[in-house]
Scaffold this motif. Sequence first.
Motif, mmCIF file in Angstrom:
data_model
loop_
_atom_site.group_PDB
_atom_site.id
_atom_site.type_symbol
_atom_site.label_atom_id
_atom_site.label_comp_id
_atom_site.label_asym_id
_atom_site.label_seq_id
_atom_site.Cartn_x
_atom_site.Cartn_y
_atom_site.Cartn_z
ATOM 1 N N HIS A 46 70.648 -75.495 -5.945
ATOM 2 C CA HIS A 46 70.530 -75.193 -7.375
ATOM 3 C C HIS A 46 69.911 -76.367 -8.132
ATOM 4 O O HIS A 46 69.065 -76.171 -9.013
ATOM 5 N N LEU A 47 70.321 -77.584 -7.784
ATOM 6 C CA LEU A 47 69.750 -78.753 -8.449
ATOM 7 C C LEU A 47 68.267 -78.929 -8.121
ATOM 8 O O LEU A 47 67.478 -79.311 -8.988
ATOM 9 N N MET A 53 75.090 -76.507 -4.227
ATOM 10 C CA MET A 53 74.812 -77.285 -5.436
ATOM 11 C C MET A 53 73.461 -77.977 -5.337
ATOM 12 O O MET A 53 72.696 -78.001 -6.298
ATOM 13 N N TRP A 85 66.484 -76.376 -10.260
ATOM 14 C CA TRP A 85 66.519 -76.787 -11.660
ATOM 15 C C TRP A 85 65.560 -77.950 -11.903
ATOM 16 O O TRP A 85 64.788 -77.944 -12.866
ATOM 17 N N ALA A 109 76.416 -81.981 -13.200
ATOM 18 C CA ALA A 109 76.256 -80.611 -12.708
ATOM 19 C C ALA A 109 77.589 -80.171 -12.122
ATOM 20 O O ALA A 109 78.218 -80.931 -11.386
#
Length: 153
Positions: A53-54, A50, A57, A7
């Motif tokens: 977002h992970l 991050m 996701w 990522a």
Amino acid sequence: MSKAPIAVMQNENGEITAFMNIMPVYQESTISIDLMRHLPDEPSGEIDVMFIHLFEWAKQEGYRYFNLGMAPLSNVGNAKQSFLGERIAAAVFNNVRYLYGFKGLRDFKNKYYPEWSGKYLAYRKSYSLASAMIQVVRLIGGKKKKLKLLKGK
């Protein structure tokens, strides 16, 4: 790392400013990251962005658990039953930041309210705790290296 998804975070110019590699976890519905790095001149919350977002996701992909990994030696010497050597190790490793930020890593991960589970370090009685801990620090921390981003062809 060459076999795992990575990522990346990019700035407005498309330049990679941070990355995390997705580590294979052989537990159903669980995902984890291993290595995470960001450029030193980027905003301090970039890794947090991050992670968010992970998390989003991973949820969309059907994962139920996100394994934040370990915070090695961050809890050494804290139990009532700790031996003197463990208490000394705790004092050294929690106060000497240049070796490796054990406490800082645990504090960072605690922001996400993880469920911690114990992992234990076993070593021979003839081998000192200090030597075992130095080996762990060398294994985990290694020498600090600058992040170098390679452009693909």
